[in-house]
Design a protein around this motif. Sequence first.
Motif, PDB file in Angstrom:
ATOM      1  N   ALA A 104     -76.817  82.683 -35.242  1.00 31.78           N
ATOM      2  CA  ALA A 104     -77.788  82.774 -36.332  1.00 31.78           C
ATOM      3  C   ALA A 104     -77.795  81.442 -37.072  1.00 31.78           C
ATOM      4  O   ALA A 104     -76.755  80.779 -37.178  1.00 31.78           O
ATOM      5  CB  ALA A 104     -77.440  83.917 -37.276  1.00 31.78           C
ATOM      6  N   PHE A 105     -78.949  81.071 -37.595  1.00 32.91           N
ATOM      7  CA  PHE A 105     -79.118  79.750 -38.188  1.00 32.91           C
ATOM      8  C   PHE A 105     -79.832  79.854 -39.525  1.00 32.91           C
ATOM      9  O   PHE A 105     -80.608  80.776 -39.768  1.00 32.91           O
ATOM     10  CB  PHE A 105     -79.961  78.850 -37.265  1.00 32.91           C
ATOM     11  CG  PHE A 105     -79.417  78.714 -35.871  1.00 32.91           C
ATOM     12  CD1 PHE A 105     -78.590  77.650 -35.537  1.00 32.91           C
ATOM     13  CD2 PHE A 105     -79.730  79.650 -34.892  1.00 32.91           C
ATOM     14  CE1 PHE A 105     -78.092  77.515 -34.246  1.00 32.91           C
ATOM     15  CE2 PHE A 105     -79.231  79.526 -33.598  1.00 32.91           C
ATOM     16  CZ  PHE A 105     -78.410  78.459 -33.287  1.00 32.91           C
ATOM     17  N   ASP A 106     -79.564  78.864 -40.394  1.00 39.10           N
ATOM     18  CA  ASP A 106     -80.461  78.594 -41.499  1.00 39.10           C
ATOM     19  C   ASP A 106     -80.958  77.162 -41.310  1.00 39.10           C
ATOM     20  O   ASP A 106     -80.846  76.615 -40.203  1.00 39.10           O
ATOM     21  CB  ASP A 106     -79.796  78.846 -42.858  1.00 39.10           C
ATOM     22  CG  ASP A 106     -78.630  77.904 -43.147  1.00 39.10           C
ATOM     23  OD1 ASP A 106     -78.378  76.980 -42.330  1.00 39.10           O
ATOM     24  OD2 ASP A 106     -77.963  78.079 -44.189  1.00 39.10           O
ATOM     25  N   GLU A 107     -81.490  76.542 -42.329  1.00 39.84           N
ATOM     26  CA  GLU A 107     -82.042  75.191 -42.179  1.00 39.84           C
ATOM     27  C   GLU A 107     -81.527  74.289 -43.291  1.00 39.84           C
ATOM     28  O   GLU A 107     -81.532  74.664 -44.468  1.00 39.84           O
ATOM     29  CB  GLU A 107     -83.571  75.240 -42.212  1.00 39.84           C
ATOM     30  CG  GLU A 107     -84.230  73.911 -41.884  1.00 39.84           C
ATOM     31  CD  GLU A 107     -85.743  74.018 -41.796  1.00 39.84           C
ATOM     32  OE1 GLU A 107     -86.418  73.460 -42.689  1.00 39.84           O
ATOM     33  OE2 GLU A 107     -86.238  74.666 -40.855  1.00 39.84           O
ATOM     34  N   VAL A 108     -81.055  73.121 -42.916  1.00 36.82           N
ATOM     35  CA  VAL A 108     -80.592  72.107 -43.856  1.00 36.82           C
ATOM     36  C   VAL A 108     -81.191  70.775 -43.432  1.00 36.82           C
ATOM     37  O   VAL A 108     -81.103  70.391 -42.264  1.00 36.82           O
ATOM     38  CB  VAL A 108     -79.051  72.016 -43.877  1.00 36.82           C
ATOM     39  CG1 VAL A 108     -78.598  70.899 -44.823  1.00 36.82           C
ATOM     40  CG2 VAL A 108     -78.428  73.337 -44.291  1.00 36.82           C
ATOM     41  N   PRO A 141     -81.746  72.969 -37.915  1.00 35.34           N
ATOM     42  CA  PRO A 141     -81.006  74.228 -37.902  1.00 35.34           C
ATOM     43  C   PRO A 141     -79.510  74.002 -38.091  1.00 35.34           C
ATOM     44  O   PRO A 141     -78.933  73.064 -37.537  1.00 35.34           O
ATOM     45  CB  PRO A 141     -81.315  74.811 -36.513  1.00 35.34           C
ATOM     46  CG  PRO A 141     -81.689  73.641 -35.678  1.00 35.34           C
ATOM     47  CD  PRO A 141     -82.343  72.667 -36.594  1.00 35.34           C
ATOM     48  N   ARG A 142     -78.904  74.874 -38.889  1.00 38.81           N
ATOM     49  CA  ARG A 142     -77.452  74.880 -39.060  1.00 38.81           C
ATOM     50  C   ARG A 142     -76.914  76.228 -38.582  1.00 38.81           C
ATOM     51  O   ARG A 142     -77.417  77.282 -38.971  1.00 38.81           O
ATOM     52  CB  ARG A 142     -77.069  74.680 -40.529  1.00 38.81           C
ATOM     53  CG  ARG A 142     -75.566  74.854 -40.777  1.00 38.81           C
ATOM     54  CD  ARG A 142     -75.175  74.616 -42.225  1.00 38.81           C
ATOM     55  NE  ARG A 142     -75.718  75.609 -43.130  1.00 38.81           N
ATOM     56  CZ  ARG A 142     -75.368  75.722 -44.418  1.00 38.81           C
ATOM     57  NH1 ARG A 142     -74.475  74.890 -44.925  1.00 38.81           N
ATOM     58  NH2 ARG A 142     -75.926  76.645 -45.176  1.00 38.81           N
ATOM     59  N   VAL A 151     -74.817  79.302 -38.739  1.00 33.28           N
ATOM     60  CA  VAL A 151     -74.111  80.004 -39.809  1.00 33.28           C
ATOM     61  C   VAL A 151     -73.285  81.172 -39.288  1.00 33.28           C
ATOM     62  O   VAL A 151     -72.357  81.628 -39.966  1.00 33.28           O
ATOM     63  CB  VAL A 151     -75.078  80.493 -40.905  1.00 33.28           C
ATOM     64  CG1 VAL A 151     -75.724  79.316 -41.617  1.00 33.28           C
ATOM     65  CG2 VAL A 151     -76.154  81.423 -40.345  1.00 33.28           C
TER      66      VAL A 151
END
Length: 321
Positions: free
Chosen positions: A194-198, A202-203, A205
């Motif tokens: 699973a990823f978020d965004e920085v 994509p990062r 997590v």
Amino acid sequence: MSGPRSACDLCPRRCGADRAAGERGACGAGRALVVARAALHFWEEPPISGERGSGAVFFAHCPLRCVYCQNALIAAGEAGAEVSVGRLSEMLLELAAQGALNVNLVTPTHYAPEARAAVAAARAEGLSLPVVWNTSGYETVEAVRANAGTVDAYLSDFKYADAALAARYSHAPDYPEVAIKALEAMVDEVGAPAFDEVDGMPRLVRGVVVRHLALPGALEDSKRVVRLVHERFGDEVLLSLMNQYTPVVAALAAAGDARAARALGRCPELAGRVSGEDYERLLDYADGLGIEDYFWQEGGSAEESFIPPFDLTGVRERSRA
């Protein structure tokens, strides 16, 4: 528990060392928690390092001690300083303040109770970054289960599919069966990637990245690793195929290291590098299995400085005015 074991069973070797009394385990670690470096690290997979860098803490000693180890200096305990759990917690917060995408605990298995305690203390002080457990893959299922609530993502090696190769290079013929069970537990604990965004990127997590380092002359075993991981886990994990093998053991032997010289005498193939042709064959094999999304490295990666200086950067307590 937040300290060393009186009969250590933290890794699959279950050596039973009384580390609480100062006896050293099979990993080389004793009573003290030893760290060699805590700094931003830019050479992990893109969703782990990104542009800001991963907040990597490199622990000294190692349960596996592969004869070709790329971080041989710290695996042998020849670099590092003793720190408290409190100081380790401060390091994590300092890395977060430097802008790290995550905190990345590198080879922490033999210090697992202290690492978990440090993460808990840092979170109590406001740490909110994902926690990455960066491991050789030589973990017990119990150890993985104990990380529940602490670890968000695993960056795990899968070094060998062949028991004889695992015995030859890591003195661990049980590695393939141990590693697959550990991976199953990791996936069960943290789930699919699973990823978020920085910074527009994509990062990671949550989830598991499975790394495989191609070794000289071991193409067929590498293919077996890829097939095994793909058939068992599919897109439940991210696969990373690396060609950055560097003949550290040959350099150490040339510098007069007797242990390295003995290892090279037994395994002369480790003096060479992985050919570009063999690495391309491995990538072609992954493609042929229908693996559509995996990490791979550009040619010449082994020439780059993937091995950081273990010079106590970020380890010493900062002076306070």
